[in-house]
Enzyme design. Structure first.
Site, short mmCIF file in Angstrom:
data_model
loop_
_atom_site.label_atom_id
_atom_site.label_comp_id
_atom_site.label_asym_id
_atom_site.label_seq_id
_atom_site.Cartn_x
_atom_site.Cartn_y
_atom_site.Cartn_z
N HIS A 237 23.04 -47.54 158.67
CA HIS A 237 21.59 -47.37 158.87
C HIS A 237 21.14 -48.49 159.80
O HIS A 237 20.84 -49.60 159.35
CB HIS A 237 20.85 -47.45 157.53
N GLU A 266 26.69 -42.84 156.81
CA GLU A 266 25.28 -42.42 156.70
C GLU A 266 24.53 -42.79 157.98
O GLU A 266 23.44 -43.36 157.95
CB GLU A 266 24.62 -43.10 155.49
N ASP A 268 22.29 -43.27 160.99
CA ASP A 268 20.99 -42.93 161.59
C ASP A 268 20.47 -44.19 162.27
O ASP A 268 20.89 -45.30 161.94
CB ASP A 268 19.98 -42.33 160.61
C1 XIL Z 1 18.67 -41.39 150.05
C2 XIL Z 1 18.27 -39.94 150.31
O1 XIL Z 1 18.43 -39.66 151.67
C3 XIL Z 1 16.83 -39.71 149.87
O2 XIL Z 1 16.51 -38.33 149.96
C4 XIL Z 1 16.63 -40.20 148.44
O3 XIL Z 1 15.26 -40.09 148.10
C5 XIL Z 1 17.08 -41.65 148.29
O4 XIL Z 1 18.43 -41.77 148.72
N1 XIL Z 1 22.04 -45.15 150.79
C6 XIL Z 1 22.70 -44.12 150.14
C7 XIL Z 1 22.06 -42.78 150.09
O5 XIL Z 1 23.86 -44.29 149.72
O6 XIL Z 1 22.39 -42.08 148.91
C8 XIL Z 1 20.56 -42.86 150.23
O7 XIL Z 1 20.05 -41.53 150.31
C9 XIL Z 1 20.20 -43.68 151.46
C10 XIL Z 1 20.72 -45.10 151.33
#
Ligand code: XIL
Length: 374
Positions: A237, A266, A268
């Site tokens: 992230h 993840e 983005d």
């Molecule tokens: C996030 C989801 O995208 C949301 O919809 C939810 O409300 C909260 O969690 N780290 C992670 C993910 O491992 O599971 C999280 O996902 C984002 C941060």
């Protein structure tokens, strides 16, 4: 001629997809969209997070796009403990079963997310005070959920976010009640319950030196106990214009040196301001235009910066494709990203490769081009 041309491309690395549109004059203006999964097919898997709507194929545009672009998927929420294990003795596998079927039908590898995480825990588990009962919850949860999907799922994020930024262990309910060894224990239980599934540790900012050191120590501890861990996920992230490329590269090398597969799990890229402290975030601030500046569209300068950030990242991933097994985006399109609602609700964010209409953004084409150049 047109068909021949497309066939030629399909056989090549780009494997172009055709959205066949014709003008009134009958000329083809077909917008040909390359496929991420085909473009990187010899490099690493390309994944996306899927929400419940997408898993149930209630979102027709996502249903059309996902199988063309992605060969891996992680459930955004529906396998988290609060959804899959709502009461002490109640499990709800409905959506997870649908996800498994969706993966099978579309040739998409499913990464279970996540067995043990301090967040999105069921209310009943958050209320448990007694250590023995908590240990029973922990053991039952892993045994039941991991066994249920054994042989059906490709991999599990066994433990998510166990570390603080300085590399010490987070004071989560798991750490406080079970001690630091809960991580090794979770992997041991997962391995027994689902012997043929890949098992990963997943965290954010674990490319940063201090947290990375803690992460490496944690992994070594699991390995020293003779317990299997197959890979490590760097969530990814990141923030536009501030991608820590050096730290990411160093982390890929150091994690791979432990014998682990490395994944970006993840991905983005936030484009909105984050120059506030967590505690300051409230809805009064959310309505302030300075925190939500791009409600009418992303300025071109930011769009270009986003594209070059993605280009730099994929250049790096390709450089280390022998170590990276998967790159997963945290959502299909900008409108569906959690970053529209976190850490401030109701903002308009642009962190992914597809826009709100599922159209590829400039960043998408830059990403595709990294492969064709390499
Ligand atoms: C996030 C989801 O995208 C949301 O919809 C939810 O409300 C909260 O969690 N780290 C992670 C993910 O491992 O599971 C999280 O996902 C984002 C941060």
């Amino acid at each position: 001629m047109q068909t021949k041309l497309i066939n030629a491309f399909t056989a090549g690395t780009l494997a172009l997809l055709t959205l066949g549109c014709q003008t009134s004059k009958g000329q083809a203006t077909s917008q040909e969209i390359p496929s991420l999964k085909n473009t990187f097919k010899n490099d690493f898997l390309i994944g996306t997070a899927l929400n419940a709507q997408q898993i149930e194929e209630k979102d027709p545009k996502a249903a059309a796009l996902v199988p063309k672009q992605f060969n891996a998927a992680t459930p955004e929420n529906i396998m988290k403990a609060e959804v899959i294990h709502p009461q002490w003795n109640t499990y709800d596998f409905d959506l997870a079963d649908k996800l498994i079927a969706y993966g099978k039908k579309n040739n998409i590898k499913i990464n279970g997310h996540t067995l043990i995480w301090h967040s999105q825990m069921p209310a009943f588990a958050r209320r448990i005070q007694d250590v023995d009962s908590f240990r029973t919850f922990f053991t039952n949860h892993i045994n039941t959920v991991a066994k249920r999907f054994s042989g059906k799922i490709f991999s599990w994020d066994v433990v998510n976010e166990a570390l603080n930024e300085d590399g010490t262990m987070r004071q989560s309910p798991f750490q406080q009640k079970l001690g630091n060894d809960f991580v090794t224990e979770a992997f041991r239980l997962a391995q027994a319950a689902s012997p043929n599934t890949e098992l990963y540790y997943n965290d954010y900012n674990n490319e940063q030196p201090a947290k990375r050191a803690g992460c490496i120590a944690l992994i070594k501890k699991i390995q020293a106990a003779g317990v299997r861990i197959d890979g490590v996920g760097i969530q990814g992230h990141w923030h536009v214009g501030r991608i820590p490329l050096k730290d990411i590269e160093e982390s890929i090398l150091q994690y791979a040196a432990l014998g682990l597969k490395v994944m970006i799990t993840e991905l983005d890229i936030e484009v909105l301001p984050r120059n506030f402290q967590g505690a300051d975030v409230n809805q009064r601030m959310a309505s302030s235009p300075s925190l939500n500046p791009y409600t009418n569209g992303l300025p071109d300068s930011v769009q270009q910066q986003l594209a070059s950030d993605y280009e730099a990242l994929f250049g790096l991933f390709l450089k280390h494709k022998d170590k990276i097994t998967r790159v997963t985006f945290w959502g299909v399109n900008d409108g569906q990203s959690w970053l529209n609602d976190w850490p401030v609700r109701g903002r308009t964010n642009y962190p992914l490769l597809f826009d709100r209409q599922f159209k590829p953004k400039p960043a998408f084409y830059k990403v595709i081009a990294t492969q064709t150049k390499s």
